[in-house]
Design an enzyme around this catalytic site. Structure first.
Site, PDB file in Angstrom:
ATOM      1  N   GLU A 105      37.559  13.876  21.118  1.00  0.00           N
ATOM      2  CA  GLU A 105      38.359  15.391  21.426  1.00  0.00           C
ATOM      3  C   GLU A 105      39.912  14.905  22.187  1.00  0.00           C
ATOM      4  O   GLU A 105      40.727  15.604  21.777  1.00  0.00           O
ATOM      5  CB  GLU A 105      37.429  16.240  22.169  1.00  0.00           C
ATOM      6  N   HIS A 110      39.175  17.456   0.085  1.00  0.00           N
ATOM      7  CA  HIS A 110      39.204  18.833   0.537  1.00  0.00           C
ATOM      8  C   HIS A 110      38.093  19.154   1.505  1.00  0.00           C
ATOM      9  O   HIS A 110      37.521  20.340   1.665  1.00  0.00           O
ATOM     10  CB  HIS A 110      39.159  19.778  -0.633  1.00  0.00           C
TER      11      HIS A 110
END
Ligand code: ARG
Length: 468
Positions: free
Chosen positions: A289, A155
């Site tokens: 990216e 998480h």
């Protein structure tokens, strides 16, 4: 035009431009020429055309190849419908009458399916080799970082300490599965449809095994209609590219996080980053990216081809020409991303010490304390509850676990003794993990060794059993 006889008007020029695939299927030239050569050889061997005609056709096809690579013939400038018609028309210009016999017992439908399968096989092999190279880079780096402790997350919350080597090996496993998927793509594509004609075979006595053998296929397709209709191999290929690229996008995301000032765990080499046109201090992880971003077009390609195929009646429909650009683009994007990722990791700088002090005595060791209690006969669920309370107490008192005294711990459970304090030493936390597949440096080193052994090869070679 190959099919002029039936028509008394010229094709609409806007439609020709709209429908022509020559600007992208030029990539298939090499394969189309090989398919035509194998076909001509077979026609000659079966006595369907003469030996003379065969050799004229072969010479003509070789000349086309030469002229193309020397820049003396550029089919893209001309009004061809596709690469297959371009080659046949030019062959007729070059050698005349004999060229008219090349298309005996074949259709562009089996021709394109054959050439495209050959392209997919090569693409799968090349991608596998790039994955192999990336695995080698990761294993070398992992060998240096079996004791570089980093937080492992679930998480995106700190969960348990692991090593950087362990984290890298998770990707090596993913890359291994990516290679297995590509191997499957290769075998699926390794079936030769040539000789299936337009959809129903031919009345002429051809030898399909002969062409399949010459073109390096392992078997011939069993149903002419399926041979022409099938584009599963393209969708399998795009699915492999999508899953592989999804892995790279997850890795990119981690690189981006790790290189931020907040993480400060890695430095991507200057040559693989860019600056800002406005903010002089910026160094941006654009390479990562872009890889992360380019996942979109690859998944888009998968969706484009699978939805194009959905609901198509058998066998060939012109819609199917839309299978090529997505495959070519996915190969280009995925292979460039793999090569770039290798460069990033070959030049990466790791901040080995980044986490060692910060996570000393961290709550990430709570599970280890629960395991200690289990070792002292406390049922796990109870141990979980006790350590949960200890963690809350530590959080409320703004203290780390290793700042708690043994008396404070005993307030939560009588069983605690001094030996539990050793659990809070981050350096030994990895060594205490003993299950197979755990981040223990000894286990990780063994894993690195066995992976290195299994990929010791120079290059991937999908050796398949030949059935023809
Ligand atoms: N350019 C076509 C394609 O890629 C080749 C097959 C054309 N066949 C036909 N019957 N029009 O699908």
């Amino acid at each position: 035009m190959l099919w002029g006889g039936r028509f008394d008007k010229e094709i609409n020029s806007v439609f020709l431009k709209f429908s022509s695939s020559i600007k992208f299927d030029i990539i298939l030239l090499k394969y189309d020429l090989a398919v035509s050569k194998a076909h001509a050889n077979m026609l000659g061997a079966c006595g369907i055309i003469s030996k003379n005609e065969t050799s004229e056709i072969i010479k003509g096809l070789e000349l086309i190849e030469e002229r193309f690579y020397e820049g003396l013939w550029n089919p893209i400038d001309k009004n061809y419908e596709d690469i297959h018609s371009a080659v046949e028309s030019y062959l007729t210009e070059l050698i005349g009458e004999a060229a008219k016999k090349l298309h005996t017992a074949r259709s562009r439908n089996d021709q394109v399916a054959t050439g495209f399968r050959m392209w997919i096989k090569d693409a799968a092999l090349r991608l596998s080799n790039l994955l192999l190279e990336l695995q080698k880079t990761f294993l070398d780096l992992a060998g240096q970082h079996t004791r570089t402790i980093i937080p492992g997350y679930t998480h995106l919350q700190r969960a348990q300490p692991v090593s950087f080597a362990f984290h890298l090996l998770a990707y090596v496993e993913m890359f291994e599965r990516d290679k297995t998927r590509l191997q499957n793509v290769f075998s699926q594509a390794d079936v030769c449809p040539l000789g299936s004609g337009a959809l129903a075979g031919t009345t002429l006595k051809i030898d399909r095994n002969m062409t399949a053998r010459e073109l390096g296929f392992s078997s011939v397709s069993a149903n002419a209609m399926d041979s022409i209709s099938d584009r599963d191999f393209v969708i399998d290929f795009l699915n492999s590219c999508t899953i592989g690229m999804m892995h790279l996008s997850r890795l990119s995301e981690e690189l981006i996080l790790w290189s931020s000032s907040e993480w400060n765990f890695i430095k991507i080499d200057d040559t693989l980053t860019t600056g800002s046109s406005l903010m002089p201090q910026k160094k941006n992880p654009d390479a990562a990216e872009l890889i992360r971003g380019k996942f979109g077009r690859i998944q888009g390609s998968y969706v484009a081809v699978s939805s194009m195929m959905k609901g198509l009646p058998l066998s060939y429909n012109r819609d199917m020409q839309e299978d090529k650009e997505p495959a070519f683009d996915s190969f280009k994007t995925y292979s460039e991303s793999l090569a770039l990722m290798k460069d990033i990791f070959e030049n990466i700088i790791i901040n080995n010490e980044r986490f060692i002090f910060e996570i000393e005595g961290d709550y990430m060791l709570a599970t280890d304390i629960a395991d200690w209690l289990v070792d002292h006969n406390i049922p796990f669920r109870e141990a979980h509850n006790i350590v949960g309370k200890i963690s809350r107490y530590a959080v409320e008192n703004n203290t780390k676990l290793n700042d708690l005294t043994i008396n404070e711990l005993k307030d939560f459970c009588e069983v605690f003794d001094d030996s539990v304090l050793e659990i809070l030493d981050i350096n030994s936390s990895l060594d205490r993990k003993i299950s197979f597949g755990a981040p223990n440096p000894r286990i990780v080193n063994e894993h690195i060794k066995s992976l290195k052994k299994s990929i010791e090869i120079e290059s991937v070679n999908f050796n398949t059993k030949k059935n023809i």
